[in-house]
Each structure stands twice: as structure tokens, then as C-alpha cells.
Design an enzyme around this catalytic site. Structure first.
Site: not given
Length: 308
Positions: A108-110, A137, A141, A180
Site C-alpha cells: 500500500s502507498s501508506c 496497517y 505492510k 475508504h
């Protein structure tokens, strides 16, 4: 990977997994393995090992994950870090134990720092502090990425990791408690439109910017990468442009046909100020997203209305 290869898509009922299934089937890959959560609990190590040993998939798309927006991440941090850590670790380790040829891990880009330089290059991973609202989260990841890289280094496996930007599309989650931002806005504007409400309230100031990728484009990129990419380093998947939450809301408002007002609640968090991915590594392979944001939202809204 050929048309008869045995392929396991973990999380096949989710937004990402279902898109990957559609993409594989459209290309003639029909030797697909799937299991529902009822049939296989991915949080149980012994069950996952037994499943992989019995079915012997050659390729795995690891799309199974516990996901949600800011509210869900803030409310259930322990569930987000535990579930994601254990699911991905069980599948990655079982893949090594039973000789899976290649695995694609969905990140994920987070994973990138809160105040990351824009656009965010793959090399910026672990270069700063994470956004607090989704840190558990993101940590899970990042652990998944490092697990894949560690197994590659120690055991010579071929596990690749991709980092998609914010996703939307068919089969999305519209529950306002854990969805989201884009699907949440679709639902809010739709309900306000049919009930003639005077305004729609939106979390934050509307100033933060996000990049949105249609999930069918993500699936297309994943198929390209599992067939052609064998490097240890992560790959960003996005569209190369972003939009403010305010402008996104106005776009959805127009598509839905809502005529009321917008109210931004600045007491609620904006999250990371900006999240635009550098996708030069992927575009160098000849890939480009095909679905425009306006057309993608229009199709997604149509699918949402059809489910009501």
C-alpha cells in the site's frame, strides 16, 4: 506463467482479488484456486500450510488483507496490525515450504512517510515517520515487503512486492464505518441525493490530495509484473496525478447529480497531506493506466446503484 499454471488468488472476494480474478480469466488463465474465509482461515498457520501443501499452487497473488479508511484504522489498530501480519506471514512462509514459483505481495502507498517528498519514489521507504492514523496497517505492510525480501535473500525465492495507490472500482466497500474516502463519498452523495438532504458532511478540510487508481488497471499492472518483473525492490502502481479531496467531492457530487451543499468538518483528521506515487519504474516497462478518474467513478457509481 502459462495458461495452465495453477494460480492461487488469496482474498479473491475483495476489491483487489476479484479484479485480479477477472483479469486472469480474461487472458485465459482458468486453473485458478480460491477459498472463502469460511473454508480457509488465513490466520491459522497450520491450516494455511496444509492448504498450500495439498494444492501446490505455482503462483500466488497475495491480495488478502484487513483494510479500511481512517476511522477503521483509528478504531481497530490491534486488529489491523495482527491480522495483516499473520495472514501475509503464513502465506509467504508456506509458499517457501512448498515450492511456490513466484508470489506477488500487495502492499500500500501508506508505507511511505507522512511528509514524504512528492512524488514518492520507491527508495523513500523507511526514510521518515509514518502517518499516525494508519501506522499499524503501514507497519504490517512494510513487514510484508521485508519478509519477501528476506526470503529472497536467504532462500532464493522469487517474491515481488507492489505498492498500489488508493484504489476504487467494482466490489468496493461502502460501509461508512470502515470504507475508504472515494466509496464513502459515493454513498454519502447518493443517499443525500435520493433523500433531498441539504448538505453532505465530509471529514477534514478537503485540502489533502490523493491519487486514485481503478482496480482493473491495478490488476492489469499486477499481471504484467508477475510475468515480467523479478527484482527484489518494490514497484509503485498509480496513475501519476492526484486530486484534492474537495475537488474529488465536487466531481462525485456532479456525477451523482446532487444539488446540495458541502460541509467540511475540520475537527476530523485529513491524514497524510499528499500521496502521489512516482510510477516511472512501471511506466518504463510500457505500462499506463487506461481508466480516467471521471469515467472510473461514473462506472463505479453505476455499479453501486445497481447493488441497491
Amino acid at each position: 506463467m502459462n495458461k495452465t499454471s495453477k494460480i492461487y488468488v488469496a482474498g479473491h472476494r475483495g476489491l483487489v482479488g476479484s479484479a485480479i480474478i477477472r483479469r486472469l480469466q480474461s487472458e485465459g488463465f482458468n486453473n485458478l484456486i480460491t477459498r472463502t474465509r469460511k473454508d480457509l482461515d488465513l490466520q491459522r498457520q497450520a491450516d494455511v500450510e496444509a492448504f498450500i501443501e495439498e494444492n501446490r499452487p505455482e503462483y500466488i497473488f497475495l491480495a488478502a488483507a484487513k483494510v479500511g479508511g481512517i476511522l477503521a484504522n483509528n478504531t481497530y489498530p490491534a486488529e489491523f496490525i495482527y491480522s495483516n501480519l499473520i495472514i501475509q506471514t503464513n502465506i509467504i512462509n508456506s509458499s517457501y515450504l512448498f515450492g511456490v514459483k513466484k508470489l506477488l505481495f500487495l502492499g500500500s502507498s501508506c508505507i511511505y512517510p507522512k511528509n514524504c517528498p512528492q512524488p514518492m519514489k520507491e527508495e523513500y521507504l523507511l526514510s521518515g515517520y509514518l502517518e499516525p492514523t494508519n501506522e499499524p496497517y503501514a507497519v504490517a505492510k512494510i513487514a510484508g515487503i521485508k519478509t519477501c525480501q528476506s526470503y529472497n535473500r536467504q532462500y532464493g525465492t522469487n517474491y515481488i512486492s507492489v505498492m498500489p495507490t488508493n484504489l476504487y472500482g467494482p466490489g468496493d466497500n461502502y460501509d461508512l464505518q470502515n470504507s475508504h474516502v472515494l466509496p464513502a463519498l459515493i454513498r454519502k452523495f447518493h443517499e443525500a441525493h435520493i433523500e433531498n438532504r441539504p448538505l453532505v458532511e465530509i471529514w477534514g478540510t478537503g485540502s489533502s490530495k490523493r491519487e486514485f487508481l481503478h482496480v482493473d488497471d491495478l490488476a492489469d499492472a499486477c499481471l504484467l509484473l508477475i510475468q515480467n518483473y523479478n527484482d527484489d525492490e518494490i514497484v509503485n502502481i498509480g496513475v501519476g496525478e492526484d486530486i484534492s479531496i474537495k475537488d474529488l467531492a465536487l466531481l462525485i457530487k456532479d456525477i451523482v447529480g446532487y444539488n446540495g451543499e458541502l460541509k467540511f468538518d475540520s475537527s476530523k483528521p485529513d491524514g497524510t497531506p499528499r500521496k502521489l506515487l512516482d510510477i516511472s519504474k512501471l511506466t518504463a516497462m510500457g505500462w499506463k493506466a487506461k481508466v480516467s478518474l471521471k469515467e472510473g467513478i461514473r462506472k463505479t457509481y453505476g455499479e453501486y446503484v445497481g447493488r441497491q
